[in-house]
Enzyme design. Structure first.
Site, mmCIF file in Angstrom:
data_model
loop_
_atom_site.group_PDB
_atom_site.id
_atom_site.type_symbol
_atom_site.label_atom_id
_atom_site.label_comp_id
_atom_site.label_asym_id
_atom_site.label_seq_id
_atom_site.Cartn_x
_atom_site.Cartn_y
_atom_site.Cartn_z
ATOM 1 N N ASP A 8 23.650 -21.939 -16.695
ATOM 2 C CA ASP A 8 23.726 -21.743 -18.144
ATOM 3 C C ASP A 8 24.828 -22.577 -18.802
ATOM 4 O OD1 ASP A 8 22.525 -19.586 -16.747
ATOM 5 O OD2 ASP A 8 22.826 -18.242 -18.444
ATOM 6 N N GLU A 39 20.340 -21.946 -22.691
ATOM 7 C CA GLU A 39 20.183 -20.902 -23.718
ATOM 8 C C GLU A 39 21.437 -20.622 -24.535
ATOM 9 O OE1 GLU A 39 19.881 -16.892 -23.108
ATOM 10 O OE2 GLU A 39 21.400 -16.789 -21.569
ATOM 11 N N HIS A 68 19.119 -15.442 -25.127
ATOM 12 C CA HIS A 68 19.759 -15.959 -26.345
ATOM 13 C C HIS A 68 18.980 -17.091 -27.004
ATOM 14 C CE1 HIS A 68 23.295 -13.518 -25.815
ATOM 15 N NE2 HIS A 68 23.480 -13.981 -24.592
ATOM 16 N N HIS A 178 26.215 -16.440 -15.126
ATOM 17 C CA HIS A 178 27.255 -17.481 -15.199
ATOM 18 C C HIS A 178 28.131 -17.526 -13.941
ATOM 19 C CE1 HIS A 178 27.228 -17.546 -19.944
ATOM 20 N NE2 HIS A 178 26.008 -17.489 -19.407
HETATM 21 FE FE LIG Z 1 21.394 -15.012 -20.732
#
Ligand SMILES: [Fe+2]
Length: 255
Positions: A8, A39, A68, A178
């Protein structure tokens, strides 16, 4: 075939980091295909059209999304226009854009699917399984290699999805937390898998965000506009090497 997947993107700084370095990494490792989860590329505003276009010019073949993606309205029309950016397939037909795409590199026809888990994550979408099944049926014979980004919070849910599609989808990776996981493995039927790729953005904070603002939010429960951390940018990635349909090697990189 070598597939690079990058975790991400957490900020515009992450986009800049890839703009400056992704082509070099592709060249260094002989990458044939690159998927980036974008995102959060515009911080809490999802991903803007401009950020998406920059990533596609910087070496990403496909941008995947998550919970998101829809936050930034500027990307909605781009989701409709571009086959190189996808959002979770289990949003269904009412959301803009598509949940999968087939990209023909000349050497390979690559199916990329993006799906979202529905445990401890919002919005709560339908379970991903029937949606993924439907894509695989619809695209039968139209691709050589299949990749799935399962965007989910729960580790067990990502593993469950991976085992469901072992041998049917060649590469499956998780995104959203993450945090890079060390459990990369080749599943019994040859699928390359890792629970979470990690992130791409500023280090030194909390999941890419500034420590002070995150702590303020958690301790006061007040509405807080998060901002990116101020550490050095980095990118977590995983390279999956395929021999035909079977994954033969998985290597973690950080750059
Ligand atoms: Fe997410």
């Amino acid at each position: 075939m070598k597939i690079l997947a990058i975790g991400d993107i957490t900020s515009p700084g992450g986009v800049e980091h890839l703009r400056g370095g992704l082509w070099k990494i592709r060249e260094k490792y002989g990458i044939d295909f690159c998927v980036v989860n974008g995102e959060n590329a515009s911080v809490i505003n999802g991903i803007s059209k401009e950020a998406a276009q920059t990533l596609l010019m910087s070496g990403a073949d496909v941008i995947t999304g998550g919970n998101h993606t829809m936050h930034n309205y500027s990307v909605h029309s781009f989701l409709e226009e571009s086959p190189a950016i996808i959002r979770p397939v289990n949003y269904g037909d009412k959301a803009p854009g598509r949940g999968y795409t087939v990209i023909d590199t000349g050497a390979y026809r690559v199916l990329v699917i993006n799906a979202m888990g529905n445990i401890h994550i919002e919005p709560v979408l339908d379970a991903p399984y029937p949606y993924i099944d439907k894509v695989l049926r619809a695209c039968e014979g139209e691709y050589d290699i299949a990749i799935l980004d399962i965007h989910a919070e729960a580790t067990g849910e990502k593993l469950a999805v991976a085992h469901s599609y072992d041998g049917r989808i060649n590469v499956i990776f998780g995104t959203h937390t993450h945090v890079p996981t060390a459990d990369y493995t080749v599943l019994p039927r040859g699928t390359g898998y890792v629970t979470d790729l990690g992130m791409c953005g500023e280090g030194g904070g909390i999941l890419g965000m500034d420590t002070g603002t995150v702590l303020y939010k958690l301790k006061t429960r007040m509405p807080t506009r998060l901002k990116p951390s101020d550490g050095e940018c980095f990118a977590d990635g995983v390279i999956f090497t395929l021999d035909g349909a079977v994954c033969t090697d998985i290597t973690r990189i950080k750059f």
